[in-house]
Motif scaffolding. Structure first.
Motif, PDB file in Angstrom:
ATOM      1  N   GLY A 174      83.607  -7.137  -8.691  1.00  0.00           N
ATOM      2  CA  GLY A 174      83.867  -6.293  -9.848  1.00  0.00           C
ATOM      3  C   GLY A 174      83.804  -4.800  -9.550  1.00  0.00           C
ATOM      4  N   LEU A 175      83.333  -4.445  -8.338  1.00  0.00           N
ATOM      5  CA  LEU A 175      83.282  -3.029  -8.006  1.00  0.00           C
ATOM      6  C   LEU A 175      84.638  -2.509  -7.564  1.00  0.00           C
ATOM      7  CD1 LEU A 175      79.977  -2.765  -5.950  1.00  0.00           C
ATOM      8  CD2 LEU A 175      80.410  -1.783  -8.188  1.00  0.00           C
ATOM      9  N   ALA A 176      85.514  -3.446  -7.172  1.00  0.00           N
ATOM     10  CA  ALA A 176      86.778  -3.033  -6.572  1.00  0.00           C
ATOM     11  C   ALA A 176      87.598  -2.182  -7.525  1.00  0.00           C
ATOM     12  CB  ALA A 176      87.571  -4.251  -6.136  1.00  0.00           C
ATOM     13  N   GLY A 177      87.499  -2.475  -8.813  1.00  0.00           N
ATOM     14  CA  GLY A 177      88.260  -1.688  -9.777  1.00  0.00           C
ATOM     15  C   GLY A 177      87.734  -0.269  -9.897  1.00  0.00           C
ATOM     16  N   ALA A 237      73.566  -8.905 -22.683  1.00  0.00           N
ATOM     17  CA  ALA A 237      74.115  -9.624 -23.834  1.00  0.00           C
ATOM     18  C   ALA A 237      75.608  -9.880 -23.645  1.00  0.00           C
ATOM     19  CB  ALA A 237      73.850  -8.829 -25.121  1.00  0.00           C
ATOM     20  N   GLY A 238      75.981 -10.277 -22.439  1.00  0.00           N
ATOM     21  CA  GLY A 238      77.366 -10.653 -22.176  1.00  0.00           C
ATOM     22  C   GLY A 238      78.302  -9.492 -21.903  1.00  0.00           C
ATOM     23  N   LYS A 239      77.801  -8.267 -22.023  1.00  0.00           N
ATOM     24  CA  LYS A 239      78.676  -7.109 -21.764  1.00  0.00           C
ATOM     25  C   LYS A 239      78.795  -6.865 -20.253  1.00  0.00           C
ATOM     26  CE  LYS A 239      77.497  -4.522 -25.881  1.00  0.00           C
ATOM     27  NZ  LYS A 239      76.711  -3.387 -26.337  1.00  0.00           N
ATOM     28  N   PRO A 240      79.916  -6.320 -19.830  1.00  0.00           N
ATOM     29  CA  PRO A 240      80.013  -5.933 -18.420  1.00  0.00           C
ATOM     30  C   PRO A 240      79.190  -4.674 -18.169  1.00  0.00           C
ATOM     31  CG  PRO A 240      82.030  -5.351 -19.570  1.00  0.00           C
ATOM     32  CD  PRO A 240      81.151  -6.033 -20.579  1.00  0.00           C
ATOM     33  N   GLY A 241      78.703  -4.547 -16.975  1.00  0.00           N
ATOM     34  CA  GLY A 241      77.950  -3.331 -16.691  1.00  0.00           C
ATOM     35  C   GLY A 241      77.337  -3.339 -15.313  1.00  0.00           C
ATOM     36  N   LEU A 242      76.898  -2.149 -14.914  1.00  0.00           N
ATOM     37  CA  LEU A 242      76.326  -1.953 -13.590  1.00  0.00           C
ATOM     38  C   LEU A 242      74.838  -1.654 -13.744  1.00  0.00           C
ATOM     39  CD1 LEU A 242      76.995  -1.286 -10.493  1.00  0.00           C
ATOM     40  CD2 LEU A 242      77.079   1.075 -11.255  1.00  0.00           C
ATOM     41  N   VAL A 243      73.989  -2.352 -12.993  1.00  0.00           N
ATOM     42  CA  VAL A 243      72.550  -2.108 -13.075  1.00  0.00           C
ATOM     43  C   VAL A 243      72.025  -1.720 -11.688  1.00  0.00           C
ATOM     44  CG1 VAL A 243      70.318  -3.023 -13.756  1.00  0.00           C
ATOM     45  CG2 VAL A 243      72.391  -3.857 -14.878  1.00  0.00           C
ATOM     46  N   PRO A 244      71.971  -0.434 -11.407  1.00  0.00           N
ATOM     47  CA  PRO A 244      71.425  -0.015 -10.120  1.00  0.00           C
ATOM     48  C   PRO A 244      69.920   0.222 -10.216  1.00  0.00           C
ATOM     49  CG  PRO A 244      72.751   1.739 -11.141  1.00  0.00           C
ATOM     50  CD  PRO A 244      72.475   0.710 -12.190  1.00  0.00           C
ATOM     51  N   THR A 245      69.203  -0.170  -9.200  1.00  0.00           N
ATOM     52  CA  THR A 245      67.775   0.121  -9.139  1.00  0.00           C
ATOM     53  C   THR A 245      67.452   0.680  -7.764  1.00  0.00           C
ATOM     54  OG1 THR A 245      67.414  -2.190  -8.541  1.00  0.00           O
ATOM     55  CG2 THR A 245      66.935  -1.587 -10.806  1.00  0.00           C
ATOM     56  N   ARG A 246      66.321   1.377  -7.698  1.00  0.00           N
ATOM     57  CA  ARG A 246      65.995   2.060  -6.451  1.00  0.00           C
ATOM     58  C   ARG A 246      64.516   1.875  -6.150  1.00  0.00           C
ATOM     59  NH1 ARG A 246      69.475   5.621  -3.472  1.00  0.00           N
ATOM     60  NH2 ARG A 246      68.166   6.566  -1.910  1.00  0.00           N
ATOM     61  N   ASN A 247      64.191   1.446  -4.948  1.00  0.00           N
ATOM     62  CA  ASN A 247      62.789   1.247  -4.587  1.00  0.00           C
ATOM     63  C   ASN A 247      62.459   2.025  -3.326  1.00  0.00           C
ATOM     64  OD1 ASN A 247      62.533  -0.935  -6.608  1.00  0.00           O
ATOM     65  ND2 ASN A 247      63.910  -2.003  -5.201  1.00  0.00           N
ATOM     66  N   PRO A 260      70.958 -12.036 -10.775  1.00  0.00           N
ATOM     67  CA  PRO A 260      72.099 -11.200 -11.134  1.00  0.00           C
ATOM     68  C   PRO A 260      72.514 -11.312 -12.600  1.00  0.00           C
ATOM     69  CG  PRO A 260      72.482 -12.300  -9.063  1.00  0.00           C
ATOM     70  CD  PRO A 260      71.241 -12.894  -9.633  1.00  0.00           C
ATOM     71  N   GLY A 261      72.176 -12.412 -13.275  1.00  0.00           N
ATOM     72  CA  GLY A 261      72.506 -12.491 -14.697  1.00  0.00           C
ATOM     73  C   GLY A 261      73.909 -12.998 -14.961  1.00  0.00           C
ATOM     74  N   ALA A 262      74.418 -12.655 -16.160  1.00  0.00           N
ATOM     75  CA  ALA A 262      75.686 -13.219 -16.606  1.00  0.00           C
ATOM     76  C   ALA A 262      76.861 -12.624 -15.853  1.00  0.00           C
ATOM     77  CB  ALA A 262      75.839 -12.972 -18.105  1.00  0.00           C
ATOM     78  N   SER A 263      78.021 -13.235 -16.070  1.00  0.00           N
ATOM     79  CA  SER A 263      79.190 -12.752 -15.343  1.00  0.00           C
ATOM     80  C   SER A 263      79.551 -11.350 -15.830  1.00  0.00           C
ATOM     81  CB  SER A 263      80.364 -13.703 -15.530  1.00  0.00           C
ATOM     82  OG  SER A 263      80.845 -13.601 -16.831  1.00  0.00           O
ATOM     83  N   LYS A 264      80.266 -10.625 -15.004  1.00  0.00           N
ATOM     84  CA  LYS A 264      80.654  -9.223 -15.232  1.00  0.00           C
ATOM     85  C   LYS A 264      79.471  -8.268 -15.098  1.00  0.00           C
ATOM     86  CE  LYS A 264      84.942 -10.006 -17.146  1.00  0.00           C
ATOM     87  NZ  LYS A 264      85.530 -10.061 -18.451  1.00  0.00           N
ATOM     88  N   LEU A 265      78.298  -8.820 -14.820  1.00  0.00           N
ATOM     89  CA  LEU A 265      77.154  -7.940 -14.623  1.00  0.00           C
ATOM     90  C   LEU A 265      77.004  -7.702 -13.126  1.00  0.00           C
ATOM     91  CD1 LEU A 265      73.840  -8.106 -16.487  1.00  0.00           C
ATOM     92  CD2 LEU A 265      73.823  -7.765 -14.036  1.00  0.00           C
ATOM     93  N   ILE A 266      76.882  -6.453 -12.755  1.00  0.00           N
ATOM     94  CA  ILE A 266      76.764  -6.137 -11.336  1.00  0.00           C
ATOM     95  C   ILE A 266      75.412  -5.486 -11.082  1.00  0.00           C
ATOM     96  CG2 ILE A 266      77.735  -4.842  -9.417  1.00  0.00           C
ATOM     97  CD1 ILE A 266      80.426  -4.971 -10.892  1.00  0.00           C
ATOM     98  N   GLU A 267      74.614  -6.160 -10.286  1.00  0.00           N
ATOM     99  CA  GLU A 267      73.290  -5.656  -9.984  1.00  0.00           C
ATOM    100  C   GLU A 267      73.333  -4.955  -8.638  1.00  0.00           C
ATOM    101  OE1 GLU A 267      68.884  -7.660  -9.727  1.00  0.00           O
ATOM    102  OE2 GLU A 267      70.579  -8.702  -8.905  1.00  0.00           O
TER     103      GLU A 267
END
Lengths: 481, 404
Positions: free
Chosen positions: B60-63, B170-180, B198-205
């Protein structure tokens, strides 16, 4: 340690022994690459229209390509417009026999240790010699013809057996394959053509000797070997070039086509001019070599000894299409001074029960840089396919590099792939062991390297094995790991 | 070749500048985010074309339009069961959730807290192994929170530090970046466990962890990517090891529709050792992509890598490992092993174990095998009364257990 340094120094200082230039009158077209040059080559060689069409199609495709950059070598890109695409030793007429060939050329081959005079030849080897772009002599023609073997220069084959050439040309390496294959397809000048008829085990070993002589030329030869059902042939190839300060391009295409139950054994000892110790000059060896095991139970075996070239970049490959077909690749590559080699093989398994073996031995010395890059691919239908790969690298000195980059892809669960690679230097304990037994350090190195390469050398035909051993020991004289 | 043109990165810029006022986290580490923005503007999100993406998929990052989502901080998703005793931090959609966390008692000299609290640390994003890539920049621009672990010299944490990353948009697409950031001083010992779902589809962790191992320290780092085969995971670990330190890593990847994990590790001091292990088990149409880059930049260091994959269904696995031994890194010992087990004819595996060696006194090797379960072994178990399915399970288990 200082001994080691001194010996490595000596190794680095070695001169290229085949660097002489032969003074022959040559027909050379002015440098440049365009359609007219292609038409000129085609016309000069009296080619039929379909071959010209093949060249022009390749050229049109070539114009859409950019030179590849993924290989791990650094070099100044050759200026393709500065190269002359046709250089032939001048002759009034085509020589009827070897006696009519320019004595200068014959002397050159004598110097190279390739006496063309048949009576002097070792029994059992037929030679086709390619000088710059043109095949100058083919020996043992008659004997071979009696058996039905076609062994001749590519241009001769186009004239006498156009249907065979047309049937197989570009079937294994299409003109769309890569940048240099496209270039070769457009401007290739000559090379060897071999056809072994059904069921014949060719009793002679066939051999081609390539030499680039003229300045500012490239060598673009095309070799096509076809083994019909049940046939067998062993083919040898050797190369040298004079010593020049500029880089010369060698972009050959070799195609092997193997029918059912047939076998081709292809051996190369490549000793192009590697450039001087500062990396000036030398040959760019960008060659596309590929064999197609089209028939069931067919076999292709590549053996190569690479000691020359400033930059070597080639991957003799096997496409194992027929069921139960076998591909083998044995390679010894030596890089010294500023030589770079990015070489390896591709084994593409398509048929059932196909098997392949890859044995690659790399030796890096001086400031040489060497990469093994190989692809093993198991297709969806490669049921029970097997691959075994072993790549060993040996480093002599601390300024050189050895890299291993295998690409392995499997799409069939019954296929088995094994890859092993090691990188080492010659152990002090090994040297010590030899010293203890009265073997000098130098001899010990030679002994150990010989042992390191043994698996490959034993695959070479006898004479070539001797030549390869000599080449290697010359290159290793005085080197201590 | 870039899939996302620099123009598309304008979207990132817009999202960042319009969201900055409402996102306190984005107001911190300004220099790092500036840099990231500049990189994205100049190069976009390179997800194709070079060696790092051979056989890879950017999903999903390709777009180039995967964006962080604001305002979704609460969720009822529970995530994996917690360890009985640990220093636990839980992050919901990339934001620290104090009500679910339990850091507990810490010895003197130890800091275990969310990265969003306390002063800024200069170490973040400063590792020399940090190549400027689009993915790193994307993370640097948008991360909100993560772990900050700092240990003074000779501090030993007996309990593991356990991180839960729970995602539910909640089913929405989205990007979740975290930093450690894990920074341990000389002679420290610690175990860090990252648990990702990673969670539901369209979710990018997209977690990124930086680890700095002080002289003679011992760091064990476990990364689990589990949960449903729906979302996407792009994880990265960057490690620098000082003299005589030991870093051990286990990556166990079973979850996500697409999971890509990269380790970039530098052996910077003599005598350092790393031990990298991974197990990826895919089925259905899962796609796992594991990459390691180990740089031997000091003499006398050791690397041992063992990456194993089990692939069923139409799953696809990629292993791409590179060990680079720099000039003068003598007495290096590096061994890399990749083994793959294919359980189905539709599974695909790509293995690229690579060695780049510029020093001569080294012992380096790599091996890669791919195959199926041996008939003899299956037969052996059948003769002892196991069903074919059981026999296959046990053998696959035995194959995988070497890593665990």
């Amino acid at each position: 340690m200082s001994d080691e340094k001194k010996m490595l120094q000596e190794l680095s200082d070695q001169e290229y022994k085949w660097g002489f230039v032969t003074d022959v009158d040559a027909d050379t077209v002015p440098p440049g690459l365009n359609e007219d040059v292609i038409r000129f080559i085609s016309h000069k060689k009296n080619e039929p229209d379909w071959l010209l069409a093949f060249r022009l199609k390749a050229y049109a495709h070539f114009l859409t390509l950019t030179p590849p950059r993924w290989q791990k070598v650094q070099y100044a890109e050759p200026d393709l417009q500065a190269i002359s695409y046709y250089s032939a030793p001048k002759q009034k007429e085509k020589p009827k026999s070897i006696d009519e060939i320019d004595p200068e050329i014959l002397a050159t081959y004598e110097k190279l240790g390739i006496p063309l005079m048949e009576q002097k030849r070792l029994e059992g080897v037929a030679v086709d010699a390619v000088f710059d772009s043109v095949s100058v002599a083919t020996t043992h023609q008659k004997k071979l013809a009696d058996m039905g073997v076609l062994f001749m220069s590519f241009s001769e084959a186009v004239e006498s057996h156009p249907e065979l050439v047309r049937r197989y040309l570009g079937k294994v390496v299409p003109h769309t394959d890569n940048f240099y294959a496209a270039l070769n397809s457009a401007v290739f000048t000559d090379g060897s053509f071999v056809y072994i008829p059904k069921g014949l085990k060719c009793p002679l070993e066939l051999s081609t000797y390539f030499r680039i002589n003229a300045a500012n030329t490239g060598q673009f030869e095309r070799t096509l070997i076809v083994a019909d059902e049940g046939a067998y042939v062993s083919y040898l190839e050797g190369c040298t070039a004079p010593q020049r300060d500029e880089n010369q391009l060698h972009a050959a295409v070799v195609e092997l086509y193997v029918h059912d139950d047939a076998e081709i054994k292809y051996s190369t000892v490549q000793n192009w001019y590697p450039g001087d110790k500062d990396g000036k000059g030398g040959i760019y060896n960008f060659v596309t070599k590929r064999g197609l095991c089209a028939g069931d139970r067919s076999k292709i075996s590549w053996t190569q000894v690479e000691t020359g070239s400033a930059v070597t970049w080639k991957y003799p490959s096997c496409v194992l299409k027929g069921d139960d077909s076998i591909g083998e690749f044995y390679s010894v590559a030596l890089t010294n001074n500023l030589q770079q080699a990015d070489t390896g093989t591709k084994m593409v398994h398509l048929g059932r029960n196909t098997r392949s073996t890859i044995i690659s031995k790399g030796i890096s010395a001086g400031r040489g840089d060497q990469t093994y890059r190989g692809l093993v691919k198991m297709g969806k239908n490669a049921v029970n396919a097997r691959n075994f790969t072993q790549c060993d690298s040996m480093l002599l000195g601390d300024k050189c590099g050895a890299h291993t980059m295998p690409y392995i892809e499997s799409r069939n669960s019954t296929a088995r792939i094994e890859h092993e690679a090691t990188t080492t230097k010659i152990g002090e304990d090994q040297i010590f062991y030899c010293n203890q037994r009265g073997i000098s350090t130098e001899d010990a190195v030679s002994l150990i390297v010989g042992g390191f390469c043994r698996e490959v050398f034993q695959e070479l035909p006898l004479e070539f094995a001797v030549e390869a051993q000599k080449l290697l020991s010359v290159s290793l004289e005085g080197s201590v790991g | 070749m870039k899939t996302a043109s620099p123009d598309k990165s304008l979207i990132y810029q817009d999202v960042f500048s319009s969201g900055q006022a409402a996102e306190p986290a984005w107001q911190r580490y300004g220099a790092l985010r500036e840099q990231a923005l500049a990189h994205l503007a100049a190069h976009g999100l390179e997800t194709r074309g070079d060696e790092a993406w051979v056989h890879g998929s950017a999903g999903g990052l390709a777009g180039g339009e995967a964006l962080p989502v604001s305002g979704l901080r609460q969720t009822t998703a529970t995530g994996p069961a917690a360890l009985a005793r640990s220093h636990r931090l839980v992050f919901l959609n990339g934001v620290f959730a104090p009500e679910r966390s339990n850091v507990g008692e810490l010895p003197a000299g130890a800091v275990v807290q969310p990265l969003s609290t306390g002063g800024e640390t200069a170490q973040l994003g400063g590792l020399p192994v940090t190549e400027a890539t689009g993915l790193v920049a994307l993370n640097a621009l948008f991360w909100r929170d993560g772990l900050r672990l700092e240990l003074d010299d000779n501090t030993v944490l007996d309990l593991p530090v356990e991180l839960h990353f729970i995602n539910d948009l909640a089913g929405k697409p989205g990007l979740v970046p975290t930093r450690n950031l894990v920074q341990v001083g000389a002679g420290c010992q610690v175990t860090v466990i990252e648990r990702h779902e990673p969670g539901a589809s369209k979710l990018i962790e997209q977690p990124l962890t930086e680890v700095i191992c002080g002289v003679g320290s011992r760091v064990d780092h476990i990364k689990l990517v589990g949960g449903a085969a729906a979302g996407e995971h792009f994880g990265r670990t960057q490690v620098v090891q000082q003299q005589d330190s030991r870093y051990r890593s286990w990556e166990i990847v079973t979850g996500g529709h697409l999971a890509r994990r990269e380790i970039h590790l530098e052996l910077a001091g003599p005598g350092a050792a790393c031990d990298l292990n991974a197990l990826y088990m895919g089925r259905g149409r899962q796609r796992f992509d594991l990459r390691t880059r180990v740089a031997h930049n000091a003499p006398g260091c050791t690397t041992r890598e063992l990456y194993k994959g089990v692939l069923d269904g139409e799953a696809r696995g990629v292993f791409d490992g590179l060990i680079r031994v720099a000039r003068d890194s003598q007495q290096t010992s590096a061994h890399q092993t990749n083994r793959n087990l294919l359980l189905s004819d539709d599974a695909v595996v790509n293995s690229i174990p690579r060695l780049e060696i510029y020093a001569d006194d080294v012992k380096c090797s790599h091996g890669s095998t791919t195959g199926q379960l041996a008939d003899e072994q299956l037969f052996y178990l059948r003769t002892r009364g196991f069903s074919p399915a059981e026999a296959r399970t046990y053998l696959a288990w035995a194959f995988a257990s070497e890593v665990i």
